[in-house]
Design a protein around this motif. Structure first.
Motif, mmCIF file in Angstrom:
data_model
loop_
_atom_site.group_PDB
_atom_site.id
_atom_site.type_symbol
_atom_site.label_atom_id
_atom_site.label_comp_id
_atom_site.label_asym_id
_atom_site.label_seq_id
_atom_site.Cartn_x
_atom_site.Cartn_y
_atom_site.Cartn_z
ATOM 1 N N LEU A 1 22.540 27.643 3.222
ATOM 2 C CA LEU A 1 21.996 26.328 2.914
ATOM 3 C C LEU A 1 21.480 25.635 4.162
ATOM 4 O O LEU A 1 21.819 25.994 5.281
ATOM 5 N N ARG A 2 20.685 24.613 3.921
ATOM 6 C CA ARG A 2 20.351 23.625 4.938
ATOM 7 C C ARG A 2 20.709 22.266 4.362
ATOM 8 O O ARG A 2 20.356 21.954 3.219
ATOM 9 N N LEU A 3 21.400 21.447 5.160
ATOM 10 C CA LEU A 3 21.796 20.116 4.711
ATOM 11 C C LEU A 3 20.774 19.114 5.231
ATOM 12 O O LEU A 3 20.689 18.860 6.430
ATOM 13 N N HIS A 4 19.992 18.530 4.328
ATOM 14 C CA HIS A 4 18.935 17.595 4.692
ATOM 15 C C HIS A 4 19.450 16.161 4.570
ATOM 16 O O HIS A 4 19.775 15.701 3.462
ATOM 17 N N GLY A 5 19.509 15.451 5.694
ATOM 18 C CA GLY A 5 19.946 14.065 5.665
ATOM 19 C C GLY A 5 18.984 13.205 4.844
ATOM 20 O O GLY A 5 17.769 13.282 5.015
ATOM 21 N N LEU A 6 19.526 12.376 3.964
ATOM 22 C CA LEU A 6 18.703 11.517 3.113
ATOM 23 C C LEU A 6 18.228 10.293 3.885
ATOM 24 O O LEU A 6 19.022 9.611 4.532
ATOM 25 N N THR A 7 16.948 9.998 3.798
ATOM 26 C CA THR A 7 16.420 8.741 4.314
ATOM 27 C C THR A 7 16.622 7.664 3.254
ATOM 28 O O THR A 7 16.812 7.976 2.067
ATOM 29 N N PRO A 8 16.572 6.386 3.629
ATOM 30 C CA PRO A 8 16.654 5.334 2.609
ATOM 31 C C PRO A 8 15.587 5.472 1.536
ATOM 32 O O PRO A 8 15.845 5.181 0.359
ATOM 33 N N ALA A 9 14.387 5.926 1.907
ATOM 34 C CA ALA A 9 13.320 6.092 0.916
ATOM 35 C C ALA A 9 13.690 7.167 -0.101
ATOM 36 O O ALA A 9 13.521 6.975 -1.317
ATOM 37 N N ALA A 10 14.165 8.319 0.371
ATOM 38 C CA ALA A 10 14.547 9.398 -0.538
ATOM 39 C C ALA A 10 15.744 8.991 -1.392
ATOM 40 O O ALA A 10 15.816 9.314 -2.585
ATOM 41 N N ALA A 11 16.686 8.278 -0.781
ATOM 42 C CA ALA A 11 17.862 7.833 -1.523
ATOM 43 C C ALA A 11 17.477 6.862 -2.638
ATOM 44 O O ALA A 11 18.002 6.933 -3.761
ATOM 45 N N LEU A 12 16.546 5.966 -2.359
ATOM 46 C CA LEU A 12 16.106 5.019 -3.386
ATOM 47 C C LEU A 12 15.445 5.765 -4.544
ATOM 48 O O LEU A 12 15.685 5.438 -5.718
ATOM 49 N N PRO B 1 22.945 6.543 9.721
ATOM 50 C CA PRO B 1 22.423 7.833 9.260
ATOM 51 C C PRO B 1 23.355 9.020 9.512
ATOM 52 O O PRO B 1 23.426 9.938 8.694
ATOM 53 N N GLU B 2 24.057 9.000 10.643
ATOM 54 C CA GLU B 2 24.930 10.132 10.953
ATOM 55 C C GLU B 2 26.146 10.198 10.035
ATOM 56 O O GLU B 2 26.852 11.205 9.993
ATOM 57 N N TRP B 3 26.390 9.121 9.291
ATOM 58 C CA TRP B 3 27.490 9.077 8.333
ATOM 59 C C TRP B 3 26.947 8.872 6.917
ATOM 60 O O TRP B 3 27.539 8.163 6.118
ATOM 61 N N GLY B 4 25.826 9.519 6.645
ATOM 62 C CA GLY B 4 25.148 9.316 5.374
ATOM 63 C C GLY B 4 25.326 10.468 4.400
ATOM 64 O O GLY B 4 26.363 11.137 4.365
ATOM 65 N N VAL B 5 24.282 10.718 3.613
ATOM 66 C CA VAL B 5 24.309 11.700 2.530
ATOM 67 C C VAL B 5 23.318 12.819 2.859
ATOM 68 O O VAL B 5 22.236 12.567 3.400
ATOM 69 N N PHE B 6 23.683 14.048 2.508
ATOM 70 C CA PHE B 6 22.859 15.219 2.778
ATOM 71 C C PHE B 6 22.622 15.989 1.473
ATOM 72 O O PHE B 6 23.561 16.213 0.705
ATOM 73 N N VAL B 7 21.390 16.391 1.254
ATOM 74 C CA VAL B 7 21.064 17.233 0.099
ATOM 75 C C VAL B 7 21.185 18.688 0.494
ATOM 76 O O VAL B 7 20.736 19.098 1.578
#
Length: 349
Positions: free
Chosen positions: A194-205, A244-250
Motif C-alpha cells: 500500500l501507499r498511505l496518502h495523507g488527506l488534504t482538507p479539500a479531499a476530506a471535504l 496534517p502530520e496527525w491527520g487521515v490517510f487513504v
C-alpha cells in the motif's frame, strides 16, 4: 491553473507599455520583469517534473528568452508555461508523484497544480503592486491553493487575504506575519503493498460530503468510517486545530492505484501524550492483511513515535478482526473503558 494564468495575463497586459525592468515588484527584491520570468520558469519546471515523474531531483533545464523580448512576449511565455503545467496535471494518474523538496520531497498532480496557482497568484500580486494595478483573483482559486497545500494555515476572513498572509505578503488581524513560510504537500507513506496518502482538507471535504476525494475506490468503498474521519478532519481544519502530520490517510494499493480504506489519528497527542489511531477498510479490501500493513507503517512513522508519544486504538469487544489486526501490529490489550465498554489496545514503548 488555466484560470489563474488567464487572469494574471489579462491584468498584466494592461501595463505592457511600462518599464518592467526599472520597476521593482513587491515582495522579493526583483524587478517586475525578473519576477515574471521567474514565474514562467517555475511553471515550466513544475510541468517538466510532473510530466516525467522526476523522483529524486529537479530536472536540470530552464528557459532563456531572446534578446529584446518585451513584457508582452514574457506574458506569452507565461501563458505557454501555464498551459504545459495544466496539461501535465490533467494527464497525470491520480497517484502520480514527482520531486518537490517541501516538505516531504514529493507532490502529486493536485499538489503541483496548487503550487502553480499559488506561484501565479503570489507573483502576480507582486508585479501588480509594483505597477500600481489591483489584483483580485477569485476566492475559489485562493481556496483551491489553501485547502491543498496550506492545511496548517487556519482559514481567515477571506481566502485571498489568508493566502497573502500565508505567503508572507499580507496581514491578518490577530496573527503575526510569518518570518518564513512554505507550503506543505500531502505526505505519502509506503506500507508494503500500500501507499498511505495523507488527506488534504479539500479531499476530506469531498469525502465527507459523499465524493471520492479524488481517489479511485474499489467497488464497495469508501466505508462510512472514512467519511466520518474526513468530517472530523474538516471540522478541525475549520477550527484551526488541524495538524496534517496527525491527520487521515487513504490506503491505496500500489499494484493498481485503487483505494481500499483509510487510517489515521483522531488528532494530535493529548495532554497525557497519547494519540489514538483508527482505521477501516472497504468490504472488497478486507481479509488481505491491508489493515495490518497500514497500521504497522503509521505506527512506525517517526512523528508518531518521537517524544515518547503513546499510541492506542479502541475496538468493540466483538470485533475480533480488528483485535487481530492490532495484535499483529504489536499492540497489546491494556484495559476496558468503563463508560463505553470498548477495549483499549496500546503499542508498547
Amino acid at each position: 491553473m488555466t484560470e489563474a494564468v488567464a487572469g494574471s495575463v489579462a491584468l498584466l497586459r494592461t501595463a505592457v507599455d511600462r518599464d518592467w525592468d526599472g520597476t521593482p515588484a513587491a515582495g522579493p527584491e526583483w524587478s517586475c520583469r525578473t519576477t515574471a520570468e521567474h514565474l514562467a520558469e517555475t511553471l515550466f519546471a513544475y510541468a517538466g517534473r510532473l510530466a516525467v515523474r522526476a523522483a529524486d531531483a529537479r530536472v536540470p533545464f530552464g528557459i532563456t528568452l531572446d534578446e529584446g523580448t518585451g513584457p508582452a512576449d514574457v506574458l506569452h511565455v507565461l501563458e505557454t508555461a501555464g498551459a504545459l503545467l495544466a496539461a501535465a496535471a490533467a494527464t497525470a494518474p491520480a497517484d502520480a508523484r514527482a520531486f518537490h523538496p517541501h516538505p516531504h520531497r514529493s507532490a502529486g498532480r493536485e499538489g503541483f497544480a496548487a503550487m502553480g496557482i499559488t506561484e501565479v497568484l503570489a507573483h502576480t500580486h507582486d508585479i501588480a503592486t509594483g505597477l500600481g494595478l489591483v489584483h483580485e483573483p477569485s476566492a475559489e482559486l485562493c481556496a483551491y491553493a489553501l485547502t491543498r497545500i496550506f492545511p496548517h494555515v487556519p482559514p481567515g476572513p477571506d481566502p485571498l487575504s489568508t493566502l497573502l498572509w500565508a505567503t508572507g505578503r499580507g496581514e491578518l488581524p490577530g496573527r503575526t506575519r510569518p518570518a518564513a513560510w512554505e507550503w506543505r504537500n500531502n505526505l505519502v507513506l509506503p506500507a508494503g503493498r500500500l501507499r498511505l496518502h495523507g488527506l488534504t482538507p479539500a479531499a476530506a471535504l469531498d469525502l465527507a460530503t459523499g465524493g471520492d476525494g479524488g481517489f479511485d475506490w474499489v467497488a464497495s468503498g469508501p466505508f462510512q468510517g472514512t467519511r466520518d474521519a474526513s468530517r472530523m478532519l474538516v471540522t478541525a481544519y475549520e477550527a484551526g486545530a488541524h495538524r496534517p502530520e496527525w491527520g487521515v490517510f487513504v490506503l491505496v494499493r500500489a499494484e493498481d492505484g485503487r483505494a481500499v480504506g483509510a487510517i489515521g489519528f483522531h488528532g494530535p497527542p493529548n495532554g497525557e501524550n497519547r494519540a489514538e489511531i483508527g482505521y477501516d477498510l472497504a468490504v472488497d479490501g478486507r481479509g488481505r492483511g491491508y489493515a495490518t500493513e497500514a497500521l504497522r507503517a503509521l505506527s512506525a512513522w517517526p512523528p508518531a513515535r518521537e517524544g515518547g508519544t503513546r499510541l492506542l486504538a479502541m475496538t468493540e469487544p466483538d470485533n475480533t478482526a480488528s483485535q487481530a489486526v492490532l495484535i499483529r501490529a504489536g499492540y497489546v490489550l491494556t484495559r476496558r473503558e468503563e463508560e463505553t465498554g470498548l477495549l483499549v489496545y496500546e503499542l508498547p514503548g
